[in-house]
Design a protein around this motif. Structure first.
Motif, PDB file in Angstrom:
ATOM      1  N   UNK A 134       0.842  -1.189   0.000  1.00  0.00           N
ATOM      2  CA  UNK A 134       0.000   0.000   0.000  1.00  0.00           C
ATOM      3  C   UNK A 134       0.879   1.240   0.000  1.00  0.00           C
ATOM      4  N   UNK A 135       0.335   2.315  -0.508  1.00  0.00           N
ATOM      5  CA  UNK A 135       1.082   3.570  -0.561  1.00  0.00           C
ATOM      6  C   UNK A 135       0.276   4.617  -1.287  1.00  0.00           C
ATOM      7  N   UNK A 136       0.906   5.728  -1.568  1.00  0.00           N
ATOM      8  CA  UNK A 136       0.243   6.796  -2.311  1.00  0.00           C
ATOM      9  C   UNK A 136       0.988   7.051  -3.615  1.00  0.00           C
ATOM     10  N   UNK A 137       0.225   7.465  -4.610  1.00  0.00           N
ATOM     11  CA  UNK A 137       0.803   7.790  -5.915  1.00  0.00           C
ATOM     12  C   UNK A 137       0.252   9.136  -6.358  1.00  0.00           C
ATOM     13  N   UNK A 138       1.023   9.798  -7.235  1.00  0.00           N
ATOM     14  CA  UNK A 138       0.598  11.114  -7.711  1.00  0.00           C
ATOM     15  C   UNK A 138      -0.649  11.010  -8.579  1.00  0.00           C
ATOM     16  N   UNK A 139      -0.772   9.894  -9.307  1.00  0.00           N
ATOM     17  CA  UNK A 139      -1.943   9.667 -10.157  1.00  0.00           C
ATOM     18  C   UNK A 139      -2.029   8.178 -10.435  1.00  0.00           C
ATOM     19  N   UNK A 140      -3.045   7.767 -11.164  1.00  0.00           N
ATOM     20  CA  UNK A 140      -3.213   6.360 -11.516  1.00  0.00           C
ATOM     21  C   UNK A 140      -2.539   6.022 -12.846  1.00  0.00           C
ATOM     22  N   UNK A 141      -1.622   6.875 -13.268  1.00  0.00           N
ATOM     23  CA  UNK A 141      -0.822   6.562 -14.447  1.00  0.00           C
ATOM     24  C   UNK A 141       0.006   5.293 -14.206  1.00  0.00           C
ATOM     25  N   UNK A 142       0.311   4.619 -15.284  1.00  0.00           N
ATOM     26  CA  UNK A 142       1.038   3.356 -15.182  1.00  0.00           C
ATOM     27  C   UNK A 142       2.412   3.531 -14.558  1.00  0.00           C
ATOM     28  N   UNK A 143       3.129   4.586 -14.908  1.00  0.00           N
ATOM     29  CA  UNK A 143       4.487   4.740 -14.369  1.00  0.00           C
ATOM     30  C   UNK A 143       4.472   4.945 -12.858  1.00  0.00           C
ATOM     31  N   UNK A 144       3.466   5.643 -12.359  1.00  0.00           N
ATOM     32  CA  UNK A 144       3.369   5.861 -10.912  1.00  0.00           C
ATOM     33  C   UNK A 144       3.118   4.542 -10.183  1.00  0.00           C
ATOM     34  N   UNK A 145       2.189   3.751 -10.691  1.00  0.00           N
ATOM     35  CA  UNK A 145       1.808   2.507 -10.017  1.00  0.00           C
ATOM     36  C   UNK A 145       2.916   1.461 -10.120  1.00  0.00           C
ATOM     37  N   UNK A 146       3.554   1.362 -11.277  1.00  0.00           N
ATOM     38  CA  UNK A 146       4.678   0.421 -11.420  1.00  0.00           C
ATOM     39  C   UNK A 146       5.805   0.814 -10.470  1.00  0.00           C
ATOM     40  N   UNK A 147       6.035   2.094 -10.302  1.00  0.00           N
ATOM     41  CA  UNK A 147       7.066   2.547  -9.377  1.00  0.00           C
ATOM     42  C   UNK A 147       6.802   2.072  -7.956  1.00  0.00           C
ATOM     43  N   UNK A 148       5.540   2.205  -7.507  1.00  0.00           N
ATOM     44  CA  UNK A 148       5.190   1.737  -6.165  1.00  0.00           C
ATOM     45  C   UNK A 148       5.283   0.217  -6.075  1.00  0.00           C
ATOM     46  N   UNK A 149       4.749  -0.477  -7.065  1.00  0.00           N
ATOM     47  CA  UNK A 149       4.707  -1.944  -7.034  1.00  0.00           C
ATOM     48  C   UNK A 149       6.106  -2.536  -7.004  1.00  0.00           C
ATOM     49  N   UNK A 150       6.999  -2.007  -7.822  1.00  0.00           N
ATOM     50  CA  UNK A 150       8.331  -2.592  -7.987  1.00  0.00           C
ATOM     51  C   UNK A 150       9.403  -1.880  -7.176  1.00  0.00           C
ATOM     52  N   UNK A 189      10.516   1.201  -7.436  1.00  0.00           N
ATOM     53  CA  UNK A 189      11.392   1.896  -8.373  1.00  0.00           C
ATOM     54  C   UNK A 189      11.027   3.376  -8.412  1.00  0.00           C
ATOM     55  N   UNK A 190      11.969   4.187  -8.848  1.00  0.00           N
ATOM     56  CA  UNK A 190      11.641   5.586  -9.088  1.00  0.00           C
ATOM     57  C   UNK A 190      10.705   5.657 -10.293  1.00  0.00           C
ATOM     58  N   UNK A 191      10.006   6.743 -10.400  1.00  0.00           N
ATOM     59  CA  UNK A 191       9.083   6.904 -11.531  1.00  0.00           C
ATOM     60  C   UNK A 191       9.846   6.864 -12.854  1.00  0.00           C
ATOM     61  N   UNK A 192      11.054   7.403 -12.850  1.00  0.00           N
ATOM     62  CA  UNK A 192      11.860   7.426 -14.073  1.00  0.00           C
ATOM     63  C   UNK A 192      12.265   6.010 -14.488  1.00  0.00           C
ATOM     64  N   UNK A 193      12.692   5.195 -13.523  1.00  0.00           N
ATOM     65  CA  UNK A 193      13.079   3.816 -13.860  1.00  0.00           C
ATOM     66  C   UNK A 193      11.866   2.997 -14.270  1.00  0.00           C
ATOM     67  N   UNK A 194      10.727   3.266 -13.644  1.00  0.00           N
ATOM     68  CA  UNK A 194       9.495   2.579 -14.050  1.00  0.00           C
ATOM     69  C   UNK A 194       9.150   2.932 -15.494  1.00  0.00           C
ATOM     70  N   UNK A 195       9.347   4.198 -15.865  1.00  0.00           N
ATOM     71  CA  UNK A 195       9.058   4.630 -17.228  1.00  0.00           C
ATOM     72  C   UNK A 195       9.956   3.920 -18.240  1.00  0.00           C
ATOM     73  N   UNK A 196      11.201   3.683 -17.876  1.00  0.00           N
ATOM     74  CA  UNK A 196      12.121   2.971 -18.769  1.00  0.00           C
ATOM     75  C   UNK A 196      11.609   1.554 -19.029  1.00  0.00           C
ATOM     76  N   UNK A 197      11.172   0.868 -17.966  1.00  0.00           N
ATOM     77  CA  UNK A 197      10.625  -0.484 -18.133  1.00  0.00           C
ATOM     78  C   UNK A 197       9.411  -0.476 -19.058  1.00  0.00           C
ATOM     79  N   UNK A 198       8.539   0.488 -18.854  1.00  0.00           N
ATOM     80  CA  UNK A 198       7.310   0.552 -19.648  1.00  0.00           C
ATOM     81  C   UNK A 198       7.633   0.801 -21.118  1.00  0.00           C
ATOM     82  N   UNK A 199       8.495   1.768 -21.382  1.00  0.00           N
ATOM     83  CA  UNK A 199       8.847   2.088 -22.774  1.00  0.00           C
ATOM     84  C   UNK A 199       9.625   0.957 -23.428  1.00  0.00           C
TER      85      UNK A 199
END
Length: 252
Positions: free
Chosen positions: A170-186, A188-198
């Motif tokens: 559980x935690x808080x995210x800035x929005x329900x965007x995929x990069x925010x949620x992946x960052x919390x789940x894994x 990771x920073x939002x930037x590293x989550x974005x790299x995985x997604x892209x």
């Protein structure tokens, strides 16, 4: 799936519908994985006409399921006619076996993955859904899984639905965007989550999503390569600063 495999898959679905219309009775697919189940359900919504369809794997939350296509008068008895069997394996509780152990044994018998449904492992017991033909082969030839002796029966009902274990996040995210949620789940920073997604290493509901701004909703299933599989299980309001409380369940 590739474009070619997509075409082959939809052709097989169309064949099921044609056979059902011709024979006036139910038709079944082989076991489908989660992405195939999602694709099959989407295809069936617009291509089965007056026929009905159902995905079923032996219990409510099965991940691998068969598709049944059938006329409405088959509704009451189609579930009992799915061509698969629940095999129950028992062994000493001190012997630790995993899903991989069972799947490795089955694949070593040259069984195709499409004849094997879910395999659920508990303590001293495991249950697997397999086609009727595969069940006969397994029950007559398997006495060990790895180095562990097992007893096999096809007469027990499925009882291990709650054996799947989760870790709550559980935690808080800035929005329900995929990069925010992946960052919390894994973690990771939002930037590293974005790299995985892209890099196309993140699936949402069994389909690869490469957009970091993809909006999630409660119930979505995330698969993050190298980090695990998660369900967005709860969205619970906002903080005073506008961040969103969410809950995730990680499969373990």
């Amino acid at each position: 799936m590739t474009d070619q495999s997509d075409k082959l898959f939809t052709a097989r679905l169309a064949d099921l519908v044609s056979l059902c219309e011709r024979d006036g009775t139910y038709e079944f697919s082989s076991f489908l994985d989660e992405r195939q189940c999602a694709d099959a359900e989407q295809w069936c919504k617009t291509n089965t006409g007056s026929l009905r369809y159902r995905l079923w794997g032996g219990y409510e939350n099965a991940r691998r399921r068969m598709l049944a296509v059938y006329p409405d008068y088959c509704e009451e008895y189609v579930e009992g006619n799915y061509p698969f069997v629940c095999l129950t394996f028992t062994y000493r509780r001190e012997d630790k076996l995993t899903h991989r152990d069972f799947l490795g044994t089955f694949m070593g018998m040259q069984l195709r993955r499409e004849v094997i449904g879910d395999i659920v492992v508990g303590e001293g017991i495991a249950q697997a859904f397999v086609t009727e033909v595969a069940a006969k082969l397994i029950t007559t030839t398997v006495s060990k899984i790895g180095r562990v002796g097992v007893k096999i029966t096809d007469s027990k009902a499925f009882e291990l639905e709650d054996a799947q274990k989760f870790m709550d996040i559980s935690g808080t995210v800035a929005s329900l965007r995929l990069d925010c949620t992946v960052g919390l789940a894994a973690h990771l920073s939002r930037e590293k989550a974005a790299v995985l997604i892209r890099s196309e290493k993140v699936d949402v509901n069994h389909h690869t999503v490469s957009s970091v701004s993809h909006e999630l909703k409660e119930g979505d299933v995330l698969s993050v390569r190298g980090c695990g599989r998660f369900i967005l299980s709860g969205i619970n309001g906002s903080t005073k600063k506008g961040r969103i409380h969410i809950n995730l369940r990680k499969y373990i």
